[in-house]
Design a protein around this motif. Structure first.
Motif, PDB file in Angstrom:
ATOM      1  N   ALA A  84      -6.942   2.403   7.597  1.00  0.00           N
ATOM      2  CA  ALA A  84      -7.586   1.955   6.360  1.00  0.00           C
ATOM      3  C   ALA A  84      -8.750   1.015   6.652  1.00  0.00           C
ATOM      4  O   ALA A  84      -9.848   1.165   6.105  1.00  0.00           O
ATOM      5  CB  ALA A  84      -6.566   1.274   5.451  1.00  0.00           C
ATOM      6  N   LEU A 137      -7.584  -0.958  -2.959  1.00  0.00           N
ATOM      7  CA  LEU A 137      -7.869  -1.900  -1.883  1.00  0.00           C
ATOM      8  C   LEU A 137      -9.218  -2.577  -2.122  1.00  0.00           C
ATOM      9  O   LEU A 137      -9.446  -3.691  -1.646  1.00  0.00           O
ATOM     10  CB  LEU A 137      -7.889  -1.137  -0.545  1.00  0.00           C
ATOM     11  CG  LEU A 137      -7.604  -1.925   0.714  1.00  0.00           C
ATOM     12  CD1 LEU A 137      -6.249  -2.605   0.632  1.00  0.00           C
ATOM     13  CD2 LEU A 137      -7.646  -1.024   1.924  1.00  0.00           C
ATOM     14  N   VAL A 138     -10.104  -1.924  -2.854  1.00  0.00           N
ATOM     15  CA  VAL A 138     -11.442  -2.500  -3.052  1.00  0.00           C
ATOM     16  C   VAL A 138     -11.764  -2.757  -4.522  1.00  0.00           C
ATOM     17  O   VAL A 138     -12.927  -2.923  -4.883  1.00  0.00           O
ATOM     18  CB  VAL A 138     -12.531  -1.589  -2.441  1.00  0.00           C
ATOM     19  CG1 VAL A 138     -12.415  -1.583  -0.924  1.00  0.00           C
ATOM     20  CG2 VAL A 138     -12.452  -0.181  -2.978  1.00  0.00           C
ATOM     21  N   LEU A 141       0.845  -1.195   0.000  1.00  0.00           N
ATOM     22  CA  LEU A 141       0.000   0.000   0.000  1.00  0.00           C
ATOM     23  C   LEU A 141       0.884   1.251   0.000  1.00  0.00           C
ATOM     24  O   LEU A 141       1.802   1.372   0.807  1.00  0.00           O
ATOM     25  CB  LEU A 141      -0.903  -0.009   1.241  1.00  0.00           C
ATOM     26  CG  LEU A 141      -2.018   1.026   1.324  1.00  0.00           C
ATOM     27  CD1 LEU A 141      -2.986   0.901   0.152  1.00  0.00           C
ATOM     28  CD2 LEU A 141      -2.785   0.885   2.638  1.00  0.00           C
ATOM     29  N   SER A 142       0.616   2.180  -0.930  1.00  0.00           N
ATOM     30  CA  SER A 142       1.421   3.401  -0.975  1.00  0.00           C
ATOM     31  C   SER A 142       0.595   4.563  -1.526  1.00  0.00           C
ATOM     32  O   SER A 142      -0.593   4.420  -1.786  1.00  0.00           O
ATOM     33  CB  SER A 142       2.680   3.170  -1.811  1.00  0.00           C
ATOM     34  OG  SER A 142       3.577   4.252  -1.647  1.00  0.00           O
ATOM     35  N   ASN A 143       1.259   5.703  -1.691  1.00  0.00           N
ATOM     36  CA  ASN A 143       0.551   6.877  -2.200  1.00  0.00           C
ATOM     37  C   ASN A 143       0.748   7.054  -3.700  1.00  0.00           C
ATOM     38  O   ASN A 143       0.537   8.134  -4.240  1.00  0.00           O
ATOM     39  CB  ASN A 143       0.991   8.147  -1.450  1.00  0.00           C
ATOM     40  CG  ASN A 143       2.470   8.418  -1.602  1.00  0.00           C
ATOM     41  OD1 ASN A 143       3.264   7.493  -1.605  1.00  0.00           O
ATOM     42  ND2 ASN A 143       2.856   9.665  -1.735  1.00  0.00           N
ATOM     43  N   GLU A 173      -2.654   1.879  -4.604  1.00  0.00           N
ATOM     44  CA  GLU A 173      -3.134   3.042  -3.862  1.00  0.00           C
ATOM     45  C   GLU A 173      -4.388   2.660  -3.060  1.00  0.00           C
ATOM     46  O   GLU A 173      -4.908   1.557  -3.205  1.00  0.00           O
ATOM     47  CB  GLU A 173      -3.462   4.171  -4.841  1.00  0.00           C
ATOM     48  CG  GLU A 173      -2.273   4.547  -5.704  1.00  0.00           C
ATOM     49  CD  GLU A 173      -2.561   5.761  -6.581  1.00  0.00           C
ATOM     50  OE1 GLU A 173      -3.364   6.609  -6.183  1.00  0.00           O
ATOM     51  OE2 GLU A 173      -1.976   5.844  -7.673  1.00  0.00           O
ATOM     52  N   GLY A 174      -4.851   3.593  -2.256  1.00  0.00           N
ATOM     53  CA  GLY A 174      -6.027   3.324  -1.423  1.00  0.00           C
ATOM     54  C   GLY A 174      -7.217   2.816  -2.217  1.00  0.00           C
ATOM     55  O   GLY A 174      -7.914   1.889  -1.807  1.00  0.00           O
ATOM     56  N   THR A 175      -7.439   3.420  -3.377  1.00  0.00           N
ATOM     57  CA  THR A 175      -8.569   3.021  -4.228  1.00  0.00           C
ATOM     58  C   THR A 175      -8.553   1.527  -4.533  1.00  0.00           C
ATOM     59  O   THR A 175      -9.592   0.863  -4.546  1.00  0.00           O
ATOM     60  CB  THR A 175      -8.487   3.758  -5.597  1.00  0.00           C
ATOM     61  OG1 THR A 175      -7.979   5.062  -5.378  1.00  0.00           O
ATOM     62  CG2 THR A 175      -9.839   3.821  -6.263  1.00  0.00           C
TER      63      THR A 175
END
Lengths: 367, 367
Positions: free
Chosen positions: B232, B214-215, B173-175, B210-212
């Motif tokens: 998160a 994850l799903v 997970l990163s930016n 990225e965060g997006t």
């Protein structure tokens, strides 16, 4: 609405082209904001009243190395727009598309506010009934505790002047509510913010919040480092999209569900408006000597008009001055110019005159 | 289904009481898992076949300082359950309610697997169509790059043996997606995982997400530090709940919307099942010498039965041995026992015999 405020707008990075940005500028101009628009003039057919177009066909919004692109292209639309603010021809800038380019241009040309360690990117997340401003969402991947302390003041001044929250509740994002929860940096920042916010007329520090609380209205402003903030922001967007997609799938899965979906549709429209990311106008670049706003490149004229209008409101409300004043009162300004290490982007932009007055009239051109 | 596997279950922290946990144990026992149940026997009316109840009325699930509570209460239900695993009377443990107590008991009594820096908490997030296991979700607030490297292997072995993903896609997970994005620790971990995962039969390293993502099904396992992971995880839960609540509000806002909501309801049931947090059984404690599972305290018998069944599957599939084997092949085991600093919880538990074999038969009692 703000009087006599001029906003410099870079139309270079907009997916829908400079004409769409000009249409957004027209909406803002109708509300009394003067707009200086930098972009490809040949792609803007009619110039709206109250908008002055400066031909700047070169866009660097898609460049992989924004800092390098900013330094190498003083004639690009973003650098010209930011220079207009540095020169005093405009009071704030709006640049659609590239956050990296806006950040680099802001740092090199406008420079940090006096006593500010690091600028931060603040994003007002449209949560139904409980909007929340998250910062930093990506300008600083690693932070120190005194950076987080300043972010609290910057976010509070922003929520007050731009979003109209009278005395914002500011929280620190952590993995638990107790003041002892979090990384060493977060624990130290908690203690410092609690101490410096005591009796502050600007904001109320409500302590740590967890991830859940980002969308429950527990705070108006949530402070975190740029790594966690970026992950959190994209996760909110991702989960929202995933849920909307899943419910759309459900609502087309059977004839009965389809009928239900059709009946629900009008009521869902209000909800969709509430979570429209164009409403808040984009990400706000705080901590520079003037305000900058970065709408998403895919925004329509509505999002651009919101960005311009809210930037103008930030100027009228003096978000920069209020941030500085509150930090000064709290004793949270950077004391010695050379004290903070490793801030190469700022230093690379120009000589580090942190003691210069918070005044953008001194022109600093990108090297 | 697993043969001859015994799971030690702590019924102390369950909101619905030990009888509900016993009912969950009964479901697992019907599928061939032996259960040793530790809890208040006076509150369990009928003991199901295949379940042995050990009276342990003292629960420390609500204690504020779990490490201290574990050390001071060797007769508590959680410590007894974990000791049953350390003694070889059971193969894995399940403890409802307190993750902190389970982590402390696991560290003090079972100890870390040989060559493992830090245990991690892995949570399979039920995303419709694209379930993803996130680790660490809170065991380690600060991590080093070699910790993240081990988490990648631990998460992959877990996804393979417990969740049945043949060759899991593991991401960091990163930016940003580029290998250069993230904190120094994340950038270093990226390079190390890429190097050590090359040719690994266990998993495929798909780089940063990225965060997006994850799903969105971009990876089966997502690795991060316990601070970001905790934020998160709670954000996913928070946003899901917020969206469900908002849509429920919309579906009762007008008579027309109400009718639509009623028609949609049956189709929504399948969706609700897909995102049911009880399905995956809870958070998995990886990196100890045996597997531990922590269902949420509010879970019903279904969630507890899932936790027991999936723990048994982890035993049958030898998640601990596979993790160790894969780390050894990749050269990613902790080399020198004393090399890693600042791991006081582990050290406080007992003397640091990291070179001892990965065998739980040596009893280590909590001090």
């Amino acid at each position: 609405m703000p009087d006599h405020v001029t906003v410099a707008v870079d139309a270079g990075g907009a997916d829908l082209g400079p004409a769409e940005v000009a249409a957004g500028a027209a909406i803002a101009a109708e509300r009394g904001v003067r707009v200086l628009l930098f972009g490809d003039a040949s792609r803007i057919d009619s110039v709206p009243a109250g908008v002055e177009v400066v031909d700047a066909p070169l866009s660097i919004a898609k460049e992989a190395d924004p800092a390098r692109a900013v330094r190498g292209n003083p004639e690009s639309s973003i650098v010209q727009a930011v220079r207009a603010v540095a020169d005093g021809r405009a009071d704030a800038f709006v640049s659609g598309g590239s956050t990296g380019a806006a950040l680099a241009a802001g740092l090199f040309t406008l420079k940090r506010g006096r006593g500010i360690h690091r600028p931060a990117l603040a994003l007002p997340i449209p949560v139904p009934g409980a909007p929340v401003t998250l910062l930093d969402v990506g300008a600083n991947v690693e932070v120190r505790d005194d950076h987080l302390v300043q972010f609290a003041f910057m976010g509070a001044a922003f929520a007050q002047t731009v979003l109209g929250v009278e005395r914002p509740r500011v929280a620190l994002l952590s993995n638990g509510e107790e003041p002892t929860k979090g990384t060493e940096t977060v624990v130290a920042a908690h203690a410092e913010i609690a101490r410096r916010a005591q009796g502050s007329p600007l904001f109320e520090f409500v302590g740590n919040v967890e991830g859940t609380d980002l969308v429950t209205g527990a705070a108006d402003v949530v402070v975190t480092d740029g790594f966690t903030g970026n992950v959190a922001l994209k996760l909110v967007e991702g989960v929202s999209q995933m849920m909307i997609g899943a419910i759309r799938d459900v609502a087309t899965s059977t004839p009965r569900a389809k009928a239900g979906g059709l009946l629900l549709r009008p009521a869902l429209r209000g909800f969709r408006d509430e979570i429209d990311p164009e409403g808040p106008g984009g990400a706000y670049l705080l901590g520079l000597r003037r305000l900058g706003v970065v709408p998403h490149g895919r925004f329509t004229r509505f999002g651009f008009s919101q960005a311009i209008l809210l930037a103008a409101r930030g100027v009228s409300g003096d978000v920069v001055g209020r941030t500085h004043g509150a930090l000064q009162t709290a004793g949270a300004l950077r004391a010695r110019p050379g004290a903070a290490g490793g801030e190469s982007p700022q230093r690379a932009g120009s000589s580090g005159d942190d003691s210069a007055p918070s005044d953008s009239s001194s022109t600093v051109s990108a090297p």
